[in-house]
Design an enzyme around this catalytic site. Structure first.
Site: not given
Ligand code: SAH
Length: 396
Positions: A211, A227, A249, A300, A340
């Protein structure tokens, strides 16, 4: 104590200090052990290897607490391991003063099934395995002693507990506060942490450094944050001087928190932020159809593949969003893209993204490889710990 005897050859991974023993490695359990009890792990010839937590309900039948066969697994063991994990963070300058900090990162800190995140004066702990669950009191006490924190909240409500035959457990283990929201400062931006209802323990601490990188890159750029969850990347982009930040989102509560976070930061220019409740897959196409373009896009997404078995489906999803984002990037634009998923390794992820670039017919160059912050370490003996991988790409 019961003894877990391995099949011939199955001691190899333990000797390489990998902490998981799958059901197929186990020849027999000699003696009686209940779920979560500590067992002695021995090779087929009786050679002692490790001490581990027994998880009869799980495919991962045991997880190693200690490769030192003489080490007693007791309250003092957790005190030592937790104090060491906290000390490792304190020794790293980029972590030392953080208000939001992962204190214990499970296997990679020698404590399978134990996650502990600090948010100011509160620690949120998540116990995901039978072994960790059994030692709740010792873990909570050790966390309190190692940090001096006033409050410890348990968020053991993750799906994986079912595989261990465990029920969801949430609530205060030590002290308590009235509200459900804490506020931390990260890279100069205030962020609310919904420890009781948010994802994970309330916040994605692993993206802290990335970030910060977005803040560095955002100046005068049009940014699209896909996201966005509670707006971590979005607020950093605003702090970095972005011209406009569009965040999307599918979760209305996450977007509501994101907007509250923006309000917590009066130094940021609110008028440059746009929030959209949308499905990223569909919205990337809509934006393309309406001729939009951006200078920096962040992808992300949530975990698309929990295990390697789901890697195929996940690969299609990753390719789809990366393709959609690349089509929206202005010439010279930057794409920060992540996976992830444990089941998709860095090499495969790079291949997927390369395939997307090829399909859109654009040259994309790696500016930087990205990973989780240093409070989410990866033990080299446990490559599974490297779940977060990202690429910062510059497109022609
Ligand atoms: N980047 C965030 C963390 C993202 S977590 C941060 O730095 O804090 C993943 C987010 O994706 C969640 O907020 C979830 O609500 C959202 N999500 C999942 N599937 C989605 C979809 N198809 N479209 C849009 N958002 C989605």
């Amino acid at each position: 104590m019961a003894t877990l005897i391995l099949h011939p050859g199955k001691e190899k991974s333990v000797l390489r200090r990998h902490p998981w023993l799958f059901s197929g490695a186990v020849a027999q359990l000699d003696g009686r052990a209940r779920s979560g009890d500590t067992v002695d792990v021995v090779a087929h010839d009786g050679r002692p290897l490790a001490r581990a937590a027994w998880s009869p309900a799980s495919q991962i039948r045991a997880r190693v607490w200690s490769f030192d066969v003489a080490e007693t697994i007791d309250h003092a063991f957790f005190k030592r391991r937790i104090a060491a994990a906290v000390a490792r963070r304190a020794a790293l300058p980029e972590l030392a003063g953080q208000q939001g900090l992962r204190l214990v990162h499970a296997e990679s800190d020698g404590l399978p099934g134990v996650i502990a995140d600090r948010y100011g004066d509160t620690v949120v702990v998540q116990l995901t395995t039978a072994g960790a669950d059994k030692w709740r009191a010792a873990i909570a006490d050790s966390l309190q002693k190692a940090t001096g924190c006033a409050r410890i909240y348990e968020r053991s409500d993750v799906e994986v507990r079912k595989l261990e035959g465990l029920e969801a457990v949430t609530g205060w283990l030590h002290g308590e506060v009235a509200g459900e929201e804490l506020v931390i400062e990260e890279n100069g931006v205030r962020m609310a942490v919904d420890y009781a209802g948010g994802h994970k323990t309330g916040f994605y601490l692993d993206q802290r450094e990335n970030r910060r990188r977005v803040a560095e890159l955002a100046r005068a750029r049009r940014v699209l944050n896909c996201f966005c969850y509670t707006g971590g990347f979005s607020l950093q982009a605003l702090a970095g001087g972005a011209r406009e930040v569009v965040s999307m989102d599918s979760s209305a509560p996450a977007l509501a928190t994101a907007q509250r976070n923006l309000a917590l930061n009066p130094q940021l220019n609110k008028s440059r932020a746009l929030w959209r409740e949308a499905d990223v897959f569909a919205e990337l196409r809509n934006l393309r159809a309406s001729g939009e373009n951006y200078d920096l896009i962040i992808l992300d997404p949530p975990k698309f593949a929990h295990t390697a078995a789901h890697a195929d489906r996940a690969a299609r999803a990753y390719k789809d969003i990366n393709l959609g984002a690349m089509r929206l990037l202005a010439p010279g634009g930057l794409l920060m893209t992540y996976s992830c998923s444990g089941g998709v390794n860095a090499e495969l992820f790079q291949k997927i993204v390369a395939g997307a670039a090829l399909d859109v017919g654009r040259t994309a160059r790696i500016v930087q490889r990205l990973q989780g912050a240093a409070d989410h370490p990866v033990d080299l003996a446990f490559p599974e710990g490297e779940y977060l991988k990202g690429l910062l790409l510059q497109l022609d």
